[in-house]
Design a protein around this motif. Structure first.
Motif, PDB file in Angstrom:
ATOM      1  N   SER A   1       0.817  -1.225   0.000  1.00 45.08           N
ATOM      2  CA  SER A   1       0.000   0.000   0.000  1.00 45.08           C
ATOM      3  C   SER A   1       0.851   1.275   0.000  1.00 45.08           C
ATOM      4  CB  SER A   1      -0.992   0.010   1.163  1.00 45.08           C
ATOM      5  OG  SER A   1      -0.344  -0.389   2.327  1.00 45.08           O
ATOM      6  N   ASP A   2       2.175   1.116   0.096  1.00 46.90           N
ATOM      7  CA  ASP A   2       3.033   2.301  -0.062  1.00 46.90           C
ATOM      8  C   ASP A   2       3.349   2.551  -1.528  1.00 46.90           C
ATOM      9  OD1 ASP A   2       4.920   1.331   2.838  1.00 46.90           O
ATOM     10  OD2 ASP A   2       3.249   2.742   2.676  1.00 46.90           O
ATOM     11  N   THR A   3       3.598   1.471  -2.254  1.00 46.69           N
ATOM     12  CA  THR A   3       3.995   1.658  -3.652  1.00 46.69           C
ATOM     13  C   THR A   3       2.875   1.324  -4.634  1.00 46.69           C
ATOM     14  OG1 THR A   3       4.780  -0.611  -3.907  1.00 46.69           O
ATOM     15  CG2 THR A   3       6.369   1.014  -3.086  1.00 46.69           C
ATOM     16  N   GLY A   4       1.854   0.625  -4.170  1.00 49.29           N
ATOM     17  CA  GLY A   4       0.791   0.200  -5.089  1.00 49.29           C
ATOM     18  C   GLY A   4       1.161  -1.010  -5.911  1.00 49.29           C
ATOM     19  N   GLN A   5       2.345  -1.582  -5.680  1.00 44.53           N
ATOM     20  CA  GLN A   5       2.753  -2.734  -6.480  1.00 44.53           C
ATOM     21  C   GLN A   5       2.046  -3.991  -5.988  1.00 44.53           C
ATOM     22  OE1 GLN A   5       7.038  -2.031  -5.971  1.00 44.53           O
ATOM     23  NE2 GLN A   5       7.207  -1.920  -8.194  1.00 44.53           N
ATOM     24  N   VAL A   6       1.792  -4.884  -6.928  1.00 45.51           N
ATOM     25  CA  VAL A   6       1.039  -6.104  -6.630  1.00 45.51           C
ATOM     26  C   VAL A   6       1.945  -7.315  -6.782  1.00 45.51           C
ATOM     27  CG1 VAL A   6      -0.901  -7.559  -7.353  1.00 45.51           C
ATOM     28  CG2 VAL A   6      -1.084  -5.064  -7.482  1.00 45.51           C
ATOM     29  N   ALA A   7       1.913  -8.201  -5.800  1.00 44.07           N
ATOM     30  CA  ALA A   7       2.619  -9.477  -5.930  1.00 44.07           C
ATOM     31  C   ALA A   7       1.595 -10.592  -5.796  1.00 44.07           C
ATOM     32  CB  ALA A   7       3.679  -9.606  -4.859  1.00 44.07           C
ATOM     33  N   VAL A   8       1.698 -11.582  -6.673  1.00 49.36           N
ATOM     34  CA  VAL A   8       0.802 -12.728  -6.574  1.00 49.36           C
ATOM     35  C   VAL A   8       1.483 -13.768  -5.700  1.00 49.36           C
ATOM     36  CG1 VAL A   8      -0.540 -14.435  -7.850  1.00 49.36           C
ATOM     37  CG2 VAL A   8      -0.026 -12.229  -8.893  1.00 49.36           C
ATOM     38  N   GLN A   9       0.829 -14.134  -4.594  1.00 51.13           N
ATOM     39  CA  GLN A   9       1.446 -15.077  -3.661  1.00 51.13           C
ATOM     40  C   GLN A   9       1.136 -16.516  -4.025  1.00 51.13           C
ATOM     41  OE1 GLN A   9       3.128 -12.618  -2.059  1.00 51.13           O
ATOM     42  NE2 GLN A   9       2.363 -12.971   0.005  1.00 51.13           N
ATOM     43  N   ASN A  10      -0.121 -16.765  -4.329  1.00 51.75           N
ATOM     44  CA  ASN A  10      -0.560 -18.122  -4.672  1.00 51.75           C
ATOM     45  C   ASN A  10      -1.506 -18.061  -5.853  1.00 51.75           C
ATOM     46  OD1 ASN A  10       0.315 -20.186  -2.551  1.00 51.75           O
ATOM     47  ND2 ASN A  10      -0.417 -18.499  -1.286  1.00 51.75           N
ATOM     48  N   LEU A  11      -1.444 -19.081  -6.669  1.00 48.13           N
ATOM     49  CA  LEU A  11      -2.421 -19.219  -7.739  1.00 48.13           C
ATOM     50  C   LEU A  11      -2.885 -20.666  -7.746  1.00 48.13           C
ATOM     51  CD1 LEU A  11      -2.450 -17.621 -11.222  1.00 48.13           C
ATOM     52  CD2 LEU A  11      -3.010 -20.014 -10.981  1.00 48.13           C
TER      53      LEU A  11
ATOM     54  N   GLY B   1       2.457 -22.651 -17.525  1.00 51.44           N
ATOM     55  CA  GLY B   1       2.920 -21.655 -18.492  1.00 51.44           C
ATOM     56  C   GLY B   1       1.835 -20.665 -18.862  1.00 51.44           C
ATOM     57  N   SER B   2       0.604 -21.155 -18.979  1.00 50.52           N
ATOM     58  CA  SER B   2      -0.511 -20.254 -19.290  1.00 50.52           C
ATOM     59  C   SER B   2      -0.718 -19.253 -18.163  1.00 50.52           C
ATOM     60  CB  SER B   2      -1.819 -21.036 -19.471  1.00 50.52           C
ATOM     61  OG  SER B   2      -1.746 -21.896 -20.563  1.00 50.52           O
ATOM     62  N   TRP B   3      -0.646 -19.730 -16.919  1.00 52.58           N
ATOM     63  CA  TRP B   3      -0.886 -18.829 -15.795  1.00 52.58           C
ATOM     64  C   TRP B   3       0.236 -17.792 -15.685  1.00 52.58           C
ATOM     65  CZ3 TRP B   3      -1.828 -23.852 -12.656  1.00 52.58           C
ATOM     66  CH2 TRP B   3      -3.109 -24.336 -12.940  1.00 52.58           C
ATOM     67  N   HIS B   4       1.451 -18.223 -16.001  1.00 55.97           N
ATOM     68  CA  HIS B   4       2.590 -17.299 -15.998  1.00 55.97           C
ATOM     69  C   HIS B   4       2.365 -16.189 -17.022  1.00 55.97           C
ATOM     70  CE1 HIS B   4       6.549 -16.190 -17.856  1.00 55.97           C
ATOM     71  NE2 HIS B   4       6.919 -16.048 -16.600  1.00 55.97           N
ATOM     72  N   MET B   5       1.864 -16.581 -18.191  1.00 53.73           N
ATOM     73  CA  MET B   5       1.630 -15.596 -19.246  1.00 53.73           C
ATOM     74  C   MET B   5       0.462 -14.676 -18.858  1.00 53.73           C
ATOM     75  SD  MET B   5       1.203 -16.285 -23.325  1.00 53.73           S
ATOM     76  CE  MET B   5       2.806 -16.969 -23.645  1.00 53.73           C
ATOM     77  N   GLY B   6      -0.559 -15.259 -18.211  1.00 51.79           N
ATOM     78  CA  GLY B   6      -1.687 -14.437 -17.765  1.00 51.79           C
ATOM     79  C   GLY B   6      -1.241 -13.436 -16.721  1.00 51.79           C
ATOM     80  N   MET B   7      -0.364 -13.874 -15.847  1.00 52.65           N
ATOM     81  CA  MET B   7       0.159 -12.978 -14.820  1.00 52.65           C
ATOM     82  C   MET B   7       0.938 -11.831 -15.454  1.00 52.65           C
ATOM     83  SD  MET B   7       2.617 -14.028 -11.730  1.00 52.65           S
ATOM     84  CE  MET B   7       3.892 -12.828 -11.605  1.00 52.65           C
TER      85      MET B   7
ATOM     86  N   LYS C   1       8.381  -6.702 -20.235  1.00 52.41           N
ATOM     87  CA  LYS C   1       8.717  -7.401 -19.000  1.00 52.41           C
ATOM     88  C   LYS C   1       7.871  -8.651 -18.743  1.00 52.41           C
ATOM     89  CE  LYS C   1      10.173  -2.928 -17.250  1.00 52.41           C
ATOM     90  NZ  LYS C   1      11.637  -3.117 -17.219  1.00 52.41           N
ATOM     91  N   ILE C   2       8.466  -9.820 -19.031  1.00 50.80           N
ATOM     92  CA  ILE C   2       7.777 -11.061 -18.671  1.00 50.80           C
ATOM     93  C   ILE C   2       8.244 -11.489 -17.281  1.00 50.80           C
ATOM     94  CG2 ILE C   2       7.751 -11.692 -21.110  1.00 50.80           C
ATOM     95  CD1 ILE C   2       9.452 -14.102 -20.450  1.00 50.80           C
ATOM     96  N   PRO C   3       7.374 -12.121 -16.501  1.00 54.81           N
ATOM     97  CA  PRO C   3       7.751 -12.439 -15.121  1.00 54.81           C
ATOM     98  C   PRO C   3       9.000 -13.322 -15.054  1.00 54.81           C
ATOM     99  CG  PRO C   3       5.382 -12.754 -15.453  1.00 54.81           C
ATOM    100  CD  PRO C   3       5.980 -12.513 -16.803  1.00 54.81           C
ATOM    101  N   THR C   4       9.902 -12.976 -14.120  1.00 55.77           N
ATOM    102  CA  THR C   4      11.082 -13.804 -13.886  1.00 55.77           C
ATOM    103  C   THR C   4      10.751 -14.829 -12.802  1.00 55.77           C
ATOM    104  OG1 THR C   4      11.968 -12.485 -12.057  1.00 55.77           O
ATOM    105  CG2 THR C   4      12.506 -11.760 -14.291  1.00 55.77           C
TER     106      THR C   4
ATOM    107  N   VAL D   1      -5.982 -13.960 -15.477  1.00 55.13           N
ATOM    108  CA  VAL D   1      -5.869 -12.508 -15.494  1.00 55.13           C
ATOM    109  C   VAL D   1      -6.946 -11.846 -14.618  1.00 55.13           C
ATOM    110  CG1 VAL D   1      -5.364 -10.540 -16.972  1.00 55.13           C
ATOM    111  CG2 VAL D   1      -5.100 -12.821 -17.884  1.00 55.13           C
ATOM    112  N   PRO D   2      -8.223 -12.154 -14.832  1.00 52.23           N
ATOM    113  CA  PRO D   2      -9.233 -11.529 -13.980  1.00 52.23           C
ATOM    114  C   PRO D   2      -9.175 -11.972 -12.516  1.00 52.23           C
ATOM    115  CG  PRO D   2     -10.259 -13.104 -15.476  1.00 52.23           C
ATOM    116  CD  PRO D   2      -8.839 -12.986 -15.885  1.00 52.23           C
ATOM    117  N   ALA D   3      -8.713 -13.209 -12.268  1.00 57.00           N
ATOM    118  CA  ALA D   3      -8.621 -13.651 -10.869  1.00 57.00           C
ATOM    119  C   ALA D   3      -7.678 -12.728 -10.108  1.00 57.00           C
ATOM    120  CB  ALA D   3      -8.147 -15.098 -10.799  1.00 57.00           C
ATOM    121  N   ILE D   4      -6.575 -12.348 -10.749  1.00 60.17           N
ATOM    122  CA  ILE D   4      -5.624 -11.446 -10.111  1.00 60.17           C
ATOM    123  C   ILE D   4      -6.267 -10.078  -9.876  1.00 60.17           C
ATOM    124  CG2 ILE D   4      -3.433 -10.203 -10.447  1.00 60.17           C
ATOM    125  CD1 ILE D   4      -2.411 -12.730 -11.917  1.00 60.17           C
TER     126      ILE D   4
END
Lengths: 945, 317
Positions: free
Chosen positions: A807-817, A838-844, A868-871, A906-909
């Motif tokens: 909530s300081d930076t507004g950045q989002v991290a996905v913890q679990n999918l 792989g699909s979920w990685h691309m959706g993220m 930027k693709i997720p590392t 994508v929408p779940a996130i």
């Protein structure tokens, strides 16, 4: 030129190199070791990693002269005398290899990493590989392979003196019967080509080396929309080593993947329509000479007004300006309008107890596969024009070359080699393929093309930037009563798959929910930017996002649980949708229940502390289009099988394994039917001279359609063999079975080995050959547009995502999918899981960090650092679930799993962000600024200017 | 080196001197068309994109003298060629300068950190969305100020280049009162690290072309606490969109350095007494931030405020 010497994989090399050459190029071009891959030439993807004096380096940014006297290890030097290193074994066993392009670099990085850190935690492993990008696996299985290899490598190091002979993985030798009686189907099976990929032996398009090949480089437009006034190639032609300079009017024939949308020429003729469009091509003795010659070509342009946004292209083209294409509609830059309406949406919305309308905006995306496009064209000894190219669609490339080059189809051969990822981005016939082929034919020499990473972005054909208004109505019970959408997609300069994309944006909302009143208007415009086309999930990803977010918002407004509202609306199995899609198997309920339970939804949704949240979404997708792109009497796929005296089963199929494992899929099906081990099956695929036609790897058609054809061919072969044996032994054919590499009679009296059976069957007539094919059943309604989205079977899925918002930076991290996908039947659970992850990685990536950005028609981030693709450090824990609804028409019940899983991620996130901080996401990618503004608006905190 | 006389300075060359003196001598021969190469991770990419077109590359990575760490005069002397990844192997650095380790660890990816050097990182070339592009791209945009054109694409202005200073280790080092020992044509000088930066996006450093940074000097026996923060979209690979390093000394001194938001590191020295809001305002005033980054100018300025107030909080100031 400078002379250097180094030891490479224990062999001494003396070489002449240019002062500024990089190590990767020298390894590949001068030492002939192409296991080391070039993905970006900027040190941003890790594919080129090798070891110099035991230290891992990015060889594409390592000066080769620095390596003088060094000890170099590449992927080719890792296995010893054919025995894989334990790390390589684990990569193969755990499914850590899909397309395999990132694999050599990954292995080289990890070998060094484990030397330094022999007992790493999972987090340390993620960090260790955070400089190696993978687009196929979502990293999960790579991390598992490393975690399991680490202790093995320690115990191997402890043994003194002996070389461990690593046991070759032979999954078929451990065949157990399963409850459903399958021998191989349903068993986690490493890809049959995984060993080739993990040792660097697999050859991708740019790995083929030809004697005396010419190299081709392109001059590209620097204006988004301009008339070509003149092209002066004289200086370029004079440069020693230049063999030909090609300009547009030599190839005037238009092409495009869709017959109704063939609006592109190989090089620009008369005018350029986007920055990056090919204007001229040079064939020369070396890449450097070709590149230098390109810089000597002088083009004079007269600028035209560019159309750079959906808004601009929807405005009337003034008299003084020019539309992008002469066939643009309505006096604007419109390519296509599509509309379907069932019922009365306006009335329905007015009558609805609850309604919600949201405007959505989506940035365009790129597939970002690790392997850039490449091809080589040459004439073979029979005079066939042959093209080895990184393509998902050899059949359409074959047709296109014939059309544009005016060469009979029976004189053309297209081969797809190992391919480093497609995702739709290698699913069009390309200008560079046509140009290479043309030059090869004209000059009588092989012509090589490889695109730089920037050129890959300029070629694009990625996901369309989209603007969408969608409105959903429901009654007090939570039942959806009406859906209306207005969609505009930005097609870029050419048609590509765009007409289909336009339809898919609307029609693929007919499921998984039952809605009796649906309508949409969709419009595709041309703009003066690189063309957009098909990308994983094709056209349905963005509207799926919109719909799932709308459902979430409606549920929120109505005080209803988002899972509950979905359960109330699901279509059942064996039903027709409003637009007459025939749904057969349907596992969506089970999918949603699974992720709901696993994520502890009831206890956590709406109850987590501020900044943490859960979100849910569902989706569905086609298993191939029932209607083919080219309408003719030909089946959608054909598979041939041959068995000869040696007992080897050779399967011929045009199907393109693009890393999704279709070769392995065919082998599994054929082996299962014939009761054989996998290693008896040899697949020869994607070679338009040798293999019967398959339409291509797109719209997730391959497992369903090619699998069915392979099954048919195998069953025909089985019948042939049984018939022969029955006749020879005077038994009834239906008393015979084939399993465990034998043919036996049910009463146990007959017991022949496979080889003995083959001897009997081939007696007097030699090799057996059988055929199988697939044609979709006749489906769908009779109205215009009824064909779009029709499929013989549909996949279904659900995702729950857990996010943490800073909530300081507004950045989002996905913890679990938590994800569950109904693929009908997992022929190979290892492969299915890999595709889902792989699909979920691309959706993220689409949700959080990926976007094609433009500035006045220029792609601003045409490289793999700025796109930027997720590392490995960015991914959540993936909890993967396979749902098996056993499709009645799929091979052994299987349907697609390559694209459908992406849609709900994508929408779940986005919905999880809403649960976390109460900010509704309506545009992608999610921007931290938007989140901060949203949080602050609620808190009424002032934002610094 | 007899071969010096035989060098044709017009031909592309790759030279590997063994000493700093030799390196500088070679550099003088090639005048303007040379670049030093250490790790090469920054230089090579700039060459690939055509922004660096030096004829001669002088590879200094073999110079032994610059690869060690020692203590002299109560200062830790870190050789400029020490790799970013190696810094954490030295207890002297781990125990005394944890934010330096943190900063080095945030650079690039593990592979970049194994190749890149500390000296190279503090000399990392300034970056901008409109500059770090290919030849084709720059031709299409008509060349920005930094690449020899007439206009700054980011701002539309014609006089000032706003390319960002992006080193992560430099802000950490500056907040730790680091100095650099520089060798140039038989002369050795020592500067405070912040003094070598100009604030001019086109020529970001005051050093002569032939100068070589030999050592980074850090004062030992300082009692302090420090906080390092970096803003970027992904958890690996990405260059910074804002780097802050705040060191709070036992004697009440406060040293703040910011990177990624101005053409040079923004440095504020103060003491415990000063009003925090005033310090943040000062930082915002000094930062010349424009829209040439993946994140917007407004957002990054908001984050300056966030990072600094969070840092003060974490330091219990």
């Amino acid at each position: 030129m400078k002379q250097i010497q180094f030891t490479l994989n224990d062999k001494n090399y003396d070489l002449l190199v240019e002062p500024h050459e990089n190590l990767a190029k020298v390894l590949r071009d001068k030492c002939g070791l192409t296991g080391t891959k070039i993905g970006c030439e900027q040190g941003a993807c890790g594919a080129c990693t090798v070891q110099v004096n035991d230290t891992p380096v990015l060889s594409c940014i390592t000066p080769v002269i620095r390596c003088n006297g060094a000890n170099i290890l590449t992927i080719e030097g890792v296995a010893t005398n054919g025995a894989l290193h334990p790390l390589q074994e684990k990569f193969v066993e755990k499914g850590a290899i899909q397309c395999g392009f990132c694999t050599p670099g990954m292995v080289m990085t990890v070998l060094a990493f484990l030397r330094e850190n022999p007992n790493p935690t999972i987090d340390e492993i993620k960090e260790g590989i955070s400089g190696n990008l993978c687009r196929c696996t979502g990293y999960k299985k790579i991390i598992e392979a490393i975690a399991e290899a680490a202790p093995l490598m320690q115990s191997k190091a402890k043994k003194t003196g002996e070389e461990d002979a690593i046991k070759k993985e032979t999954p078929a030798s451990e065949v157990q019967s399963f409850a459903d009686g399958f021998q191989i189907v349903g068993k986690p099976t490493p890809y049959i080509d995984a060993r080739k990929k993990v040792t660097g032996q697999a050859q991708y398009a740019d790995d083929y080396q030809f004697k005396d090949a010419l190299h081709c480089k392109f001059l590209r437009s620097v204006y988004p929309h301009a008339r070509i006034m003149s092209i002066d190639t004289s200086e370029a032609e004079k440069l020693p080593g230049v063999r030909y300079v090609l300009i547009g009017d030599e190839l005037p024939e238009k092409f495009g993947i869709l017959p109704i949308s063939q609006d592109q020429t190989a090089l620009a003729i008369d005018k350029v329509k986007y920055i990056g469009e090919i204007v001229a091509a040079v064939a020369a003795d070396s890449e450097t000479i070709a590149a230098d010659a390109v810089n000597l070509i002088k083009v004079k342009y007269e600028e035209l007004k560019p159309y750079l946004s959906i808004q601009e292209s929807l405005e009337p083209v003034s008299e003084n300006d020019e539309a992008i294409h002469p066939h643009c509609r309505e006096g604007k830059n419109i390519h296509k309008r599509a509309s379907l309406r069932f019922g009365d949406q306006k009335a329905g919305l007015e009558e609805a107890d609850h309604r919600c309308r949201i405007h959505f905006e989506f940035e365009g995306l790129n597939h970002a596969f690790t392997e850039p496009h490449a091809c080589t064209a040459f004439s073979d000894t029979n005079g066939n024009l042959t093209l080895i190219t990184a393509t998902q669609i050899p059949h359409y490339v074959h047709r296109t070359l014939s059309k544009v080059l005016d060469i009979p189809m029976d004189k053309i051969r297209v081969i797809k080699p190992f391919l480093g990822g497609g995702f739709g981005g290698k699913g069009d016939p390309f200008a560079h393929e046509i140009i290479a082929a043309h030059l090869a034919k004209k000059l009588g020499k092989p012509v090589k093309v490889r695109l730089s990473r920037e050129e890959v972005f300029l070629t694009n054909h990625g996901r369309h930037p989209t603007e969408m208004d969608m409105e959903l109505g429901a009654n007090d019970d939570g039942k959806f009563t009406v859906l209306d959408s207005d969609i505009k997609i930005d097609g870029g300069a050419y048609g590509s798959f765009g007409v289909v994309t336009t339809y898919y944006n609307g029609v693929l909302l007919q499921a998984p929910y039952k809605i009796d009143n649906i309508g949409f208007d969709a419009c595709r415009v041309y703009t003066n930017k690189p063309p957009n086309g098909a990308m994983r999930g094709h056209g349905a990803v963005n509207p799926r996002f919109a719909m799932e977010v709308l459902i979430d918002e409606l549920a929120h407004q109505m005080g209803m649980d988002p899972c509950e509202i979905r359960f109330r609306n699901f279509l059942p199995s064996n039903t027709l949708t409003l637009g007459q899609f025939r749904i057969t198997s349907n596992g969506v309920r089970e999918a949603l229940q699974t992720v709901k339970d696993q994520s502890n939804w009831k206890e956590q949704y709406g109850k987590l502390p501020f900044g943490q949240g859960l979100g849910v979404a569902c989706g569905f997708y086609i298993s191939g289009s029932a209607l083919p792109i080219i309408w003719n009497e030909y089946p959608q796929t054909v598979v041939h099988i041959k068995v000869d005296f040696d007992g080897r089963v050779v399967v011929y199929s045009g199907a393109s394994d693009i890393g999704q494992g279709s070769d392995t899929m065919m082998a599994i099906i054929v082996a299962e039917v014939l009761g054989l081990d996998l290693d008896k099956i040899h697949i020869h695929s994607a070679d338009t001279l040798m293999t019967p036609v398959d339409l291509g790897s797109y719209s997730s058609r391959v497992t369903f359609m090619v699998g069915n054809a392979a099954k048919m061919a195998a069953e025909n072969l089985k019948q042939e063999i049984i018939k022969s044996v029955a006749k020879s032994r005077r038994l009834k054919p239906n008393s015979l079975e084939m399993k465990s590499q034998q043919i036996i009679s049910k009463d146990g009296k007959l017991d022949l080995s496979w080889k003995e059976a083959v001897d009997i069957a081939t007696a007097h007539r030699g090799a057996l050959a059988t055929s199988g094919y697939y044609v979709s059943p006749k489906l769908g309604g009779k109205f215009k547009g009824a064909g779009a989205g029709l499929s013989p079977s549909y996949s279904f899925g659900a995702v729950v995502a857990e996010v943490k918002v800073n909530s300081d930076t507004g950045q989002v991290a996905v913890q679990n999918l938590w994800g569950a996908h109904d693929c009908g039947k997992a022929l190979n659970p290892l492969a299915v899981e890999g595709q889902l992850e792989g699909s979920w990685h691309m959706g993220m990536g689409q949700a959080l960090s990926e976007a094609m950005k433009y500035h006045k028609g220029l792609v601003v981030n045409p490289n793999i650092l700025d796109y930027k693709i997720p590392t490995a450090l960015d991914i959540p824990d993936f909890h993967t679930n396979i749902i098996e609804s056993c499709d009645p028409e799929g091979p052994f019940g299987a349907k697609e799993c390559g694209e459908g899983a992406l849609h709900p991620a994508v929408p779940a996130i986005a919905n999880a962000v809403f649960d976390a901080v109460g900010v509704r996401i309506t545009s992608l990618p999610i921007s931290p600024e938007t989140i901060l503004k949203g949080i602050r608006t609620k808190e009424k905190i002032e934002v610094v200017q | 080196m007899n071969s010096l006389k035989m060098l044709d300075t017009k031909q592309p060359a790759y030279l590997s001197p063994d000493t700093v003196e030799e390196a500088v001598k070679l550099a003088s021969l090639f005048k303007d068309s040379f670049s030093y190469v250490a790790g090469g991770t920054d230089l090579w990419v700039n060459r690939y994109q055509g922004n660096n077109q030096s004829n001669c590359l002088i590879d200094i990575s073999q110079i032994q003298e610059l690869q060690t760490i020692s203590v002299a005069d109560q200062k830790l002397k870190i050789g400029a060629l020490v790799k970013l990844d190696q810094l954490r192997n030295y207890p002297e650095i781990r125990n005394n300068f944890p934010t330096l380790i943190e900063a080095a660890h945030s650079v690039g990816s593990p592979l970049i950190r194994k190749m890149g050097t500390l000296g190279g990182n503090i000399l990392c070339e300034n970056r901008c969305t409109f500059y770090n592009q290919s030849d084709l791209w720059r031709e299409a945009i008509n060349y920005c100020l930094k690449s020899g054109g007439d206009i700054c694409i980011a701002t539309g202005g014609t006089k000032v280049c706003y390319s960002e200073f992006v080193s992560d280790t430099a802000p950490a080092l500056i907040s730790l009162d680091a100095q650099v020992e520089i060798f140039d044509k038989n002369n050795t000088e020592i500067f405070k690290l912040e003094e070598i930066y100009t604030g001019d996006g086109i020529h970001p450093r005051k050093l002569s072309k032939t100068a070589i940074i030999k050592f980074i000097l850090l004062p030992l026996k300082q009692k302090y606490r420090a906080v390092f923060k970096k803003l970027r979209p992904r958890k690996s690979m990405d260059f910074t969109s804002l780097t802050t390093a705040v060191s709070f000394y036992k004697d009440g001194g406060l040293k703040i350095a910011l990177g990624g938001v101005s053409p040079k590191p923004v440095v504020i020295e103060s003491n415990i007494g000063e009003n925090q809001d005033a310090l943040i305002k000062e930082a915002l005033k000094l930062c010349k931030t424009v829209d040439n980054d993946v994140y917007s100018r407004l957002y990054r300025r908001e984050m300056i405020r966030q990072f600094l107030s969070k840092s003060f909080e974490e330091l219990s100031i």
